[in-house]
Design an enzyme around this catalytic site. Structure first.
Site: not given
Lengths: 202, 202
Positions: A12, A71, A14-15, A180
Site C-alpha cells: 500500500n 496490523d 499510502g502506508k 488524520k
C-alpha cells in the site's frame, strides 16, 4: 541494498508515504513491491500485536533487512471489540472495504446509539535481523470515537467514513491526511515505533 | 383464554412444539400467531437475558397473560463471543440462515482450529402479569463445542450445520430432534424455566 534500508511489509503506497513522512529522510524505505518473491503471510494471530510480529518476522527473515509491519482494525463496543483482527475480511473477502462497511452498519441497525462506541487500533512491529537472535519491538496506537450510521467523506479507506473520533465533528474520511495522521491509530503507532527504528543499528 | 394459558413469544412452530414437549399437557401454549396485532419488539439488548426479558415483558403486557420469550445465539471464541446477540442478523438481513453461516465460515478462514471453540447460549424469560408489579424470571442454558469448516446435516436451523457439541462426532444438524433437545442450549434453558412456569399461579 544499503545498510540503512528498512522494509515496510505492505504493498500500500499510502502506508509507505505515511511512514516516510514520520521517519524523515534518513531512512530509505521500501515496500514489498521491491520483493516480488516475498511470501504471503496469513494473519492468523488472535491480536493485532501477534499479526504485526508475524509479518515483520517473516519479511525480516526473507529480506535479511530490518522490517516493519503493522496490523490494525476497528473495535466496536457492541460487537465485543470485533471486527478487530478480522476488520479487513469482515464481509468474507479480504479487502472489500465497501462490503465490510456495509455489513457492519447492517449488523448494528438495532443497536442503540449508546453502544456505538468504537476505537481504531494499530500495532506496529519492528524486527531487526541479527546473527542468531533477531531483536523485536512492538507498540500500539489507538484513537477512540464512535460509529455513525451513514457514511461521510471520501478520504481514508476502510471504515473511515463511519468513524468519528472523540472531540471531532468529522469522520476520519473527512479529515486531511495530515490531520488524520496526527490523531490516527497508525500515526500514533508509527511515531511510537520511530525512535526504535532510527536508534537501531542496521 | 383460560387462566392456564401461556404465550410463547415466537411465530416459529418448532419452538412451540419444543416447549410443549418439555412442559407436558397441563399448560395450553399459544404462539404469537394467535395475536395478530402483537407489537414487533426490536432486540436492542446487549445480552441474551436482556432481549429475552424485553420480549417477554412486551407480550405479557400486550396479552395480559404469562409470557415466555427466549433469545439465543452462537458465541465464537475467535470472534470475542460474537455473533452472540446478533446471530440472527449476522450477515445484515434478519433470519437469513444461509448467509449468516456462510459469512461466519468466511470470517474464520484464516483462524487456526485451536480458536474455533464456540457455544450456543439461550436465555429464557418468564413474565407473569400481576396487579401492579409483574413477576419475572430469566434463566440461561448453553452447550459447548466447536465450529467445523464445512456444513454437515440437514436438521436444525441457523448455525447447526457447523456446530459440533463437545463429546459428539455429529453436528447439531445431524442429531435427531430429541437428541438435540436433550443437550441443546434451548432445551436446557426451557427445562430450567419449566418449574417456574408450572409452579406459577396464572
Amino acid at each position: 541494498m544499503s545498510a540503512d534500508t528498512l522494509v515496510l511489509a505492505t504493498r500500500n503506497q499510502g502506508k509507505l508515504h505515511e511512514l516516510a513522512r514520520i521517519l524523515g529522510q534518513e531512512i530509505r524505505l521500501v515496500g514489498l513491491d521491491a520483493f516480488p518473491g516475498a511470501p504471503d503471510v496469513p494473519e492468523t494471530g488472535a491480536t493485532f500485536e501477534a499479526n504485526a510480529l508475524l509479518k515483520a518476522r517473516a519479511f525480516a527473515a526473507y529480506t535479511e533487512l530490518p522490517a516493519v509491519a503493522d496490523d490494525s482494525g476497528l473495535c466496536v463496543d457492541a460487537l465485543n471489540g470485533m471486527p478487530g483482527v478480522l476488520s479487513a475480511r469482515w464481509a468474507g473477502q479480504h479487502g472489500d472495504d465497501k462490503a465490510n462497511l456495509g455489513l457492519l452498519l447492517a449488523q448494528v441497525t438495532d443497536v442503540p446509539d449508546t453502544r456505538l462506541g468504537a476505537r481504531f487500533v494499530c500495532a506496529a512491529a519492528l524486527v531487526v535481523p541479527d546473527d542468531g537472535i533477531p531483536r523485536e519491538w512492538v507498540v500500539t496506537g489507538e484513537v477512540k470515537g464512535r460509529l455513525i450510521r451513514a457514511p461521510r467523506g471520501a478520504g481514508g479507506f476502510g471504515y473511515d467514513p463511519i468513524f468519528q473520533p472523540d472531540g471531532f465533528d468529522l469522520t476520519t474520511a473527512e479529515m486531511t491526511p495530515d490531520a488524520k495522521d496526527a490523531i490516527s491509530h497508525r500515526g500514533r503507532a508509527f511515531r511510537a515505533l520511530a525512535p526504535f527504528i532510527t536508534g537501531s543499528p542496521t
